[in-house]
Design an enzyme around this catalytic site. Structure first.
Site, PDB file in Angstrom:
ATOM      1  CG  HIS A  61      -7.968 -13.042  -6.037  1.00  0.00           C
ATOM      2  ND1 HIS A  61      -8.773 -13.608  -7.033  1.00  0.00           N
ATOM      3  CD2 HIS A  61      -7.382 -14.141  -5.708  1.00  0.00           C
ATOM      4  CE1 HIS A  61      -9.089 -14.823  -6.989  1.00  0.00           C
ATOM      5  NE2 HIS A  61      -7.978 -15.373  -6.284  1.00  0.00           N
ATOM      6  CD  GLU A  62      -4.246 -14.361  -3.065  1.00  0.00           C
ATOM      7  OE1 GLU A  62      -4.322 -15.460  -2.098  1.00  0.00           O
ATOM      8  OE2 GLU A  62      -4.314 -14.978  -4.115  1.00  0.00           O
TER       9      GLU A  62
ATOM     10  CG  HIS B 236      -8.949 -16.794  -1.768  1.00  0.00           C
ATOM     11  ND1 HIS B 236      -9.989 -17.632  -2.413  1.00  0.00           N
ATOM     12  CD2 HIS B 236      -8.170 -16.664  -2.864  1.00  0.00           C
ATOM     13  CE1 HIS B 236      -9.673 -17.952  -3.621  1.00  0.00           C
ATOM     14  NE2 HIS B 236      -8.506 -17.118  -4.003  1.00  0.00           N
TER      15      HIS B 236
ATOM     16  CD  GLU C 127      -8.619 -18.948  -7.194  1.00  0.00           C
ATOM     17  OE1 GLU C 127      -8.341 -17.749  -7.544  1.00  0.00           O
ATOM     18  OE2 GLU C 127      -8.290 -19.450  -6.052  1.00  0.00           O
TER      19      GLU C 127
END
Length: 253
Positions: free
Chosen positions: A105-106, A109, A176
């Site tokens: 997920h990070e 970004h 997100e």
């Protein structure tokens, strides 16, 4: 608003400053796990971007994966691939696949340039720039502490500042969702069961609801039933990548 050739040097310097003022775990099974997960996700992500003609997104990236000894329940990725993982989040990830859910997920970004977008918004909201393309080097030189604080907040390495209360938060929710989708694909391609992402966010949602002050990770990562529902709706596509990696035929459960 900020080209990577201006942003990445600031990101790398800020990351090094965080490491220099933190207790970095250099050895041991947990540090090795963080580096192993990072390596597998990097390979999967690079394969995915290259196959989809987005390989240029990685220009200037210098990947690094570090574990920081801290009770903070947090993890983040700087523009340019600099990842920080805090020991405080490990009880929530619980296993290597859970760590892959967070890290996938990070890094998503960073790949989607969300830090750049949030940095641009923060500079505008703070009045450090008035519009048009930012001359980030000049801004950072004249207001180094404020510029660094905005960058750290933009990647979730610090508590939210005022601009997120308005335009920032709705925009953040869209980011997100994008990072959730890419993160599922990357972890699945790396051989981690994407269903662990649902388990992780369920644990985080429970932790947030049971505390007066939710974990730091939730200050920039809204965790609620809608997110979990979104992850479940994305799961069939992610499982195709996962089962392809494992040489299996997709079956729901």
């Amino acid at each position: 608003m900020i080209p990577n050739e201006q942003l990445l040097p600031l990101a790398f310097t800020s990351y090094r400053q965080v490491l220099d003022t933190s207790s970095v775990v250099r050895s041991g099974s947990q540090a090795e796990m963080v580096r192993r997960v990072g390596s597998r996700l990097r390979q999967a992500m690079e394969s995915y971007l290259t196959a989809n003609n987005y390989g240029d997104r990685l220009k200037g990236f210098q990947w690094e994966f570090n574990l920081i000894q801290s009770p903070q329940v947090n993890a983040w990725c700087m523009p340019g691939g600099k990842v920080a993982f805090y020991t405080g989040i490990l009880p929530y990830t619980q296993n290597e696949a859970g760590a892959a859910a967070v890290m996938g997920h990070e890094i998503s970004h960073a790949i989607a340039e969300h830090g750049n977008e949030r940095m641009s918004e923060g500079l505008l909201a703070s009045g450090l720039i008035q519009g048009g393309q930012a001359a980030l080097g000049a801004v950072a030189q004249s207001k180094p502490s404020q510029t660094r604080a905005i960058l750290l907040q933009a990647v979730g390495a610090a508590l939210p500042i005022g601009y997120q209360l308005g335009r920032g938060l709705p925009h953040s929710r869209a980011q997100e969702t994008e990072a959730d989708k890419l993160g599922l694909i990357f972890m699945a391609m790396a051989g981690y069961d994407p269903r662990e992402a649902v388990s992780f966010w369920s644990r985080m949602a429970k932790a947030g609801s049971s505390r007066r002050k939710p974990p730091e990770f939730l200050s920039t990562h809204p965790s609620d039933q809608r997110r979990i529902n979104n992850l479940q709706s994305m799961m069939p596509e992610a499982l195709k990548y996962y089962n392809q990696r494992r040489g299996q035929t997709y079956t729901s459960r």
